[in-house]
Design an enzyme around this catalytic site. Structure first.
Site, PDB file in Angstrom:
ATOM      1  N   GLY A  46     -14.227  80.380  10.815  1.00 58.18           N
ATOM      2  CA  GLY A  46     -15.310  80.114   9.865  1.00 58.18           C
ATOM      3  C   GLY A  46     -15.373  78.617   9.692  1.00 58.18           C
ATOM      4  O   GLY A  46     -15.377  77.884  10.671  1.00 58.18           O
ATOM      5  N   SER A  48     -13.185  75.696   7.975  1.00 54.31           N
ATOM      6  CA  SER A  48     -11.896  75.495   7.306  1.00 54.31           C
ATOM      7  C   SER A  48     -12.031  74.792   5.948  1.00 54.31           C
ATOM      8  O   SER A  48     -11.280  75.075   5.023  1.00 54.31           O
ATOM      9  CB  SER A  48     -10.934  74.730   8.208  1.00 54.31           C
ATOM     10  N   CYS A  78      -9.029  80.047  15.018  1.00 54.17           N
ATOM     11  CA  CYS A  78      -9.981  78.942  14.887  1.00 54.17           C
ATOM     12  C   CYS A  78      -9.812  78.202  13.545  1.00 54.17           C
ATOM     13  O   CYS A  78      -8.814  77.526  13.366  1.00 54.17           O
ATOM     14  CB  CYS A  78     -11.393  79.458  15.118  1.00 54.17           C
ATOM     15  N   ARG A 105      -9.730  68.882  14.791  1.00 54.93           N
ATOM     16  CA  ARG A 105     -10.868  69.706  14.332  1.00 54.93           C
ATOM     17  C   ARG A 105     -12.082  69.430  15.202  1.00 54.93           C
ATOM     18  O   ARG A 105     -12.295  68.297  15.610  1.00 54.93           O
ATOM     19  CB  ARG A 105     -11.228  69.326  12.906  1.00 54.93           C
ATOM     20  N   ILE A 134     -15.927  78.514  19.403  1.00 53.94           N
ATOM     21  CA  ILE A 134     -17.091  78.098  18.617  1.00 53.94           C
ATOM     22  C   ILE A 134     -16.681  76.898  17.772  1.00 53.94           C
ATOM     23  O   ILE A 134     -15.901  77.038  16.824  1.00 53.94           O
ATOM     24  CB  ILE A 134     -17.600  79.242  17.717  1.00 53.94           C
ATOM     25  N   ARG A 135     -17.157  75.741  18.120  1.00 51.41           N
ATOM     26  CA  ARG A 135     -16.767  74.495  17.430  1.00 51.41           C
ATOM     27  C   ARG A 135     -15.262  74.542  17.115  1.00 51.41           C
ATOM     28  O   ARG A 135     -14.826  74.332  15.986  1.00 51.41           O
ATOM     29  CB  ARG A 135     -17.610  74.296  16.164  1.00 51.41           C
ATOM     30  N   HIS A 170     -11.744  83.099  19.466  1.00 53.47           N
ATOM     31  CA  HIS A 170     -12.107  84.239  18.600  1.00 53.47           C
ATOM     32  C   HIS A 170     -11.978  85.585  19.325  1.00 53.47           C
ATOM     33  O   HIS A 170     -12.996  86.126  19.781  1.00 53.47           O
ATOM     34  CB  HIS A 170     -13.573  84.109  18.170  1.00 53.47           C
ATOM     35  N   GLU A 172     -11.730  88.416  18.081  1.00 51.30           N
ATOM     36  CA  GLU A 172     -12.454  89.456  17.323  1.00 51.30           C
ATOM     37  C   GLU A 172     -13.927  89.517  17.720  1.00 51.30           C
ATOM     38  O   GLU A 172     -14.643  90.433  17.339  1.00 51.30           O
ATOM     39  CB  GLU A 172     -12.283  89.232  15.815  1.00 51.30           C
TER      40      GLU A 172
HETATM   41  N1  GLN Z   1     -15.258  73.880  13.181  1.00 50.23           N
HETATM   42  C1  GLN Z   1     -14.676  74.755  12.223  1.00 50.23           C
HETATM   43  C2  GLN Z   1     -13.731  74.009  11.284  1.00 50.23           C
HETATM   44  O1  GLN Z   1     -13.443  72.898  11.486  1.00 50.23           O
HETATM   45  C3  GLN Z   1     -13.941  75.897  12.882  1.00 50.23           C
HETATM   46  C4  GLN Z   1     -14.915  76.742  13.666  1.00 50.23           C
HETATM   47  C5  GLN Z   1     -14.541  78.192  13.780  1.00 50.23           C
HETATM   48  O2  GLN Z   1     -13.694  78.704  13.052  1.00 50.23           O
HETATM   49  N2  GLN Z   1     -15.226  78.871  14.646  1.00 50.23           N
HETATM   50  O3  GLN Z   1     -13.284  74.561  10.343  1.00 50.23           O
END
Ligand code: GLN
Length: 193
Positions: A46, A48, A78, A105, A134-135, A170, A172
């Protein structure tokens, strides 16, 4: 077996569904007293910063920390990896800093940083694992007690320190449940000891 999934923000429902497929009761965690009764904890992906703020507002940080220190198996995916890291290269704020890793990050960029790749993971049989990023963060450096489980181009994307598991990707969001099974095994190993 009851596995708590921290339900502050992010992909918690997807983890609960993956556990359900494996006949495991996944419990969304929002309040302190819910942490007492779980055998393992997943901190999902998500954002952080948001998850960290909500952990503070709900007063969960200390209780979670105490249980992990006493051996509760925990898995951060993540953003969850960032929450558990002792060191974050590009941020001054740490959250539940218990794992001796240094994370970057948004290590693959903020916008175009999403991709997937099949990669072998130590301890996971049956071939390469479909990793969805994802990022995502990656781990730049690990402490002595940390076991590296997977790397892509010298960037660590999965690691374990005793009862703490962290993945940049991820699982999930895929149909591959091997990583969830790996975590369930960590819980079984502990309870059968
Ligand atoms: N970029 C998000 C962060 O720095 C992490 C992305 C993710 O959990 N998919 O918290």
């Amino acid at each position: 077996m009851k596995i708590g999934v921290l339900a502050m923000q992010g992909a918690f429902i997807e983890h609960i569904n993956a556990l359900k497929t494996l006949d495991i009761n996944g419990i969304p965690i929002r309040y302190k007293d819910e942490i007492e009764e779980i055998d393992g904890l997943i901190i999902p992906g998500g954002e952080s910063t948001s998850i960290g703020k909500l952990i503070k507002i709900y007063g969960l940080g200390e209780v979670i920390k105490e249980r992990i220190v006493k051996g509760l198996p925990v898995w951060g995916t993540c953003a969850g990896m960032i929450i558990l890291a002792k060191h974050i290269v590009n941020s001054d704020i740490t959250h539940i800093p218990l794992m001796d890793i240094e994370v970057v990050r948004n290590g693959y960029g903020r916008q175009l940083g999403s991709f997937s790749k099949d990669v072998e993971i130590k301890g996971i049989e049956g071939g390469a694992f479909p990793m969805v990023f994802i990022r995502a963060p990656y781990i730049e450096r690990v402490g002595e007690k940390v076991q590296v489980l997977a790397e892509i181009d010298e960037k660590i994307v999965a690691a374990r320190e005793n009862n703490i598991l962290a993945t940049s990707f991820h699982p999930e969001l895929t149909d591959d449940l091997r990583m969830h099974r790996y975590f369930i095994n960590m819980i079984n190993e502990r309870t059968n000891r």
